[in-house]
Design a protein around this motif. Sequence first.
Motif, PDB file in Angstrom:
ATOM      1  N   VAL A 191       0.842  -1.198   0.000  1.00  0.00           N
ATOM      2  CA  VAL A 191       0.000   0.000   0.000  1.00  0.00           C
ATOM      3  C   VAL A 191       0.879   1.250   0.000  1.00  0.00           C
ATOM      4  N   ASP A 192       1.922   1.241   0.827  1.00  0.00           N
ATOM      5  CA  ASP A 192       2.850   2.376   0.843  1.00  0.00           C
ATOM      6  C   ASP A 192       3.514   2.551  -0.519  1.00  0.00           C
ATOM      7  N   GLU A 193       3.855   1.438  -1.140  1.00  0.00           N
ATOM      8  CA  GLU A 193       4.467   1.505  -2.470  1.00  0.00           C
ATOM      9  C   GLU A 193       3.516   2.148  -3.472  1.00  0.00           C
ATOM     10  N   MET A 194       2.236   1.757  -3.426  1.00  0.00           N
ATOM     11  CA  MET A 194       1.241   2.379  -4.313  1.00  0.00           C
ATOM     12  C   MET A 194       1.140   3.873  -4.057  1.00  0.00           C
ATOM     13  N   LEU A 195       1.151   4.261  -2.776  1.00  0.00           N
ATOM     14  CA  LEU A 195       1.051   5.678  -2.422  1.00  0.00           C
ATOM     15  C   LEU A 195       2.248   6.454  -2.968  1.00  0.00           C
ATOM     16  N   HIS A 196       3.438   5.883  -2.833  1.00  0.00           N
ATOM     17  CA  HIS A 196       4.625   6.578  -3.311  1.00  0.00           C
ATOM     18  C   HIS A 196       4.607   6.729  -4.830  1.00  0.00           C
ATOM     19  N   ILE A 197       4.168   5.690  -5.532  1.00  0.00           N
ATOM     20  CA  ILE A 197       4.070   5.782  -6.995  1.00  0.00           C
ATOM     21  C   ILE A 197       3.060   6.853  -7.395  1.00  0.00           C
ATOM     22  N   THR A 198       1.909   6.855  -6.727  1.00  0.00           N
ATOM     23  CA  THR A 198       0.867   7.838  -7.033  1.00  0.00           C
ATOM     24  C   THR A 198       1.352   9.256  -6.757  1.00  0.00           C
ATOM     25  N   LEU A 199       2.030   9.435  -5.612  1.00  0.00           N
ATOM     26  CA  LEU A 199       2.547  10.768  -5.279  1.00  0.00           C
ATOM     27  C   LEU A 199       3.614  11.216  -6.270  1.00  0.00           C
ATOM     28  N   ALA A 200       4.439  10.276  -6.733  1.00  0.00           N
ATOM     29  CA  ALA A 200       5.476  10.627  -7.704  1.00  0.00           C
ATOM     30  C   ALA A 200       4.845  11.083  -9.023  1.00  0.00           C
ATOM     31  N   VAL A 201       3.870  10.321  -9.511  1.00  0.00           N
ATOM     32  CA  VAL A 201       3.225  10.660 -10.783  1.00  0.00           C
ATOM     33  C   VAL A 201       2.472  11.979 -10.672  1.00  0.00           C
ATOM     34  N   THR A 202       1.622  12.100  -9.671  1.00  0.00           N
ATOM     35  CA  THR A 202       0.828  13.325  -9.520  1.00  0.00           C
ATOM     36  C   THR A 202       1.715  14.515  -9.157  1.00  0.00           C
ATOM     37  N   GLY A 203       2.817  14.254  -8.420  1.00  0.00           N
ATOM     38  CA  GLY A 203       3.732  15.343  -8.068  1.00  0.00           C
ATOM     39  C   GLY A 203       4.411  15.922  -9.290  1.00  0.00           C
ATOM     40  N   ILE A 204       4.859  15.068 -10.190  1.00  0.00           N
ATOM     41  CA  ILE A 204       5.492  15.540 -11.429  1.00  0.00           C
ATOM     42  C   ILE A 204       4.495  16.345 -12.261  1.00  0.00           C
ATOM     43  N   VAL A 205       3.281  15.809 -12.385  1.00  0.00           N
ATOM     44  CA  VAL A 205       2.244  16.518 -13.154  1.00  0.00           C
ATOM     45  C   VAL A 205       1.924  17.857 -12.493  1.00  0.00           C
ATOM     46  N   PHE A 206       1.828  17.857 -11.165  1.00  0.00           N
ATOM     47  CA  PHE A 206       1.518  19.092 -10.432  1.00  0.00           C
ATOM     48  C   PHE A 206       2.572  20.162 -10.694  1.00  0.00           C
ATOM     49  N   ILE A 207       3.849  19.791 -10.566  1.00  0.00           N
ATOM     50  CA  ILE A 207       4.924  20.773 -10.746  1.00  0.00           C
ATOM     51  C   ILE A 207       4.926  21.330 -12.171  1.00  0.00           C
ATOM     52  N   ILE A 208       4.800  20.446 -13.163  1.00  0.00           N
ATOM     53  CA  ILE A 208       4.816  20.900 -14.560  1.00  0.00           C
ATOM     54  C   ILE A 208       3.642  21.835 -14.846  1.00  0.00           C
ATOM     55  N   THR A 209       2.438  21.433 -14.447  1.00  0.00           N
ATOM     56  CA  THR A 209       1.252  22.253 -14.752  1.00  0.00           C
ATOM     57  C   THR A 209       1.270  23.582 -14.017  1.00  0.00           C
ATOM     58  N   GLN A 210       1.762  23.596 -12.760  1.00  0.00           N
ATOM     59  CA  GLN A 210       1.790  24.858 -12.014  1.00  0.00           C
ATOM     60  C   GLN A 210       2.814  25.827 -12.604  1.00  0.00           C
ATOM     61  N   ILE A 211       3.968  25.288 -13.000  1.00  0.00           N
ATOM     62  CA  ILE A 211       4.975  26.150 -13.633  1.00  0.00           C
ATOM     63  C   ILE A 211       4.421  26.756 -14.924  1.00  0.00           C
ATOM     64  N   LEU A 212       3.788  25.911 -15.743  1.00  0.00           N
ATOM     65  CA  LEU A 212       3.203  26.414 -16.999  1.00  0.00           C
ATOM     66  C   LEU A 212       2.101  27.429 -16.733  1.00  0.00           C
ATOM     67  N   LEU A 213       1.252  27.148 -15.746  1.00  0.00           N
ATOM     68  CA  LEU A 213       0.129  28.039 -15.440  1.00  0.00           C
ATOM     69  C   LEU A 213       0.618  29.435 -15.067  1.00  0.00           C
TER      70      LEU A 213
END
Length: 376
Positions: free
Chosen positions: A82-104
């Motif tokens: 479960v922790d592994e799933m959480l870390h993968i999800t946070l990594a994917v959404t974190g990368i998307v978050f940083i890219i979209t916020q910088i562009l915005l």
Amino acid sequence: MSTFFIIAVLILLFVVIFQIAKASEYVAILKGEEKSRKQNNKINGFLMIAFLVLGLVGVYYCHEILGGRVLHESASKEGEKVDEMLHITLAVTGIVFIITQILLFWFAYKYQESDKRKVFFFPHNNTMEVVWTVVPAIVLSILVVIGLRNWFIFTGDAPKDALIVEVTGKQFGWIFRYPGKDNQFGKKYFRNIDPSNNNLGLIWADNKELNQKADPATFDDIVADNTMYVIKNRPVKLIIGSRDVIHDVGLPHFRLKMDAVPGIPTTLWFTPKFTTAEMKEKTGNSNFQYEIACDQVCGAGHYSMKGVIEVVEEDEYYAWIAKQKPYYYGAFPEKDPSATPPAPGGAPSSSPDSAAKVTTASVTPMSSGNQNSKLK
């Protein structure tokens, strides 16, 4: 006094913001509306860059300060998935978050209103539509597949040597049942429930009205309230149910949970990694307890519905289980063979209810449907 001060500060802030807004309107009238608008647009562009930098620094700072304090490592081997799933999800959404916020924020600054640049209308682009639809769909599908794989593991067949514990939720507490020396759970029926001496409705006697016959397997079942004992590094399978409304067995330290539904048994299994004593040392909290929380609002007393799991070494577990008396003898102490005086002539007397006799033979390791007991 502090409440009054906070209210006064909030009122003052509201008044200040209101006055600044009014002053901006007066300035716009004096300077000319178009000139004022362009000036405000430039200020907002620079503020966007400032918010971007401060926001990213804040996110990083919060991660560094709070990242390791939210929860300790998983206390179960299955919870690691479960922790592994959480870390993968946070990594994917974190990368998307940083890219979209910088562009915005960057786009808001770079493409602010300018007399040197004309507006370019961009109503539609098929390629971009396909990319930002297909890529997220593929990524989310992969995350779902990983989650389903782990879910089927947690709710599937437990290892053959798993400890079996029945967990029953009620308003507002938990009841735990262990099979006795016969390695079998006795049958139960909800109409037999009596809060005074038969919390689970175990079938102890014949009942012609309900067309029931006493189940001898119930006579040696062990029942405990609110505290469940399990063994470190040994899988434990929970057979989960409810006596009244829908509850939810929440195991935050083990990263697992499962609904407790009336009339529909559910199952879940996990392998504890640390004893309660070890977790007290790891957390530095001498009052640490593994908690069973009800993660489903179940009534007015929902907040108080807390159970405790004691994870112990194997020897400690069998020492504890050896001290427990069958639930049947708690309801009918006069039928307890150990409390019955010997018959005349020194021969031991028989139990008043022959069905209540419990074998004292040693038991063999159980299959996935039985409890492995070392009691003798």
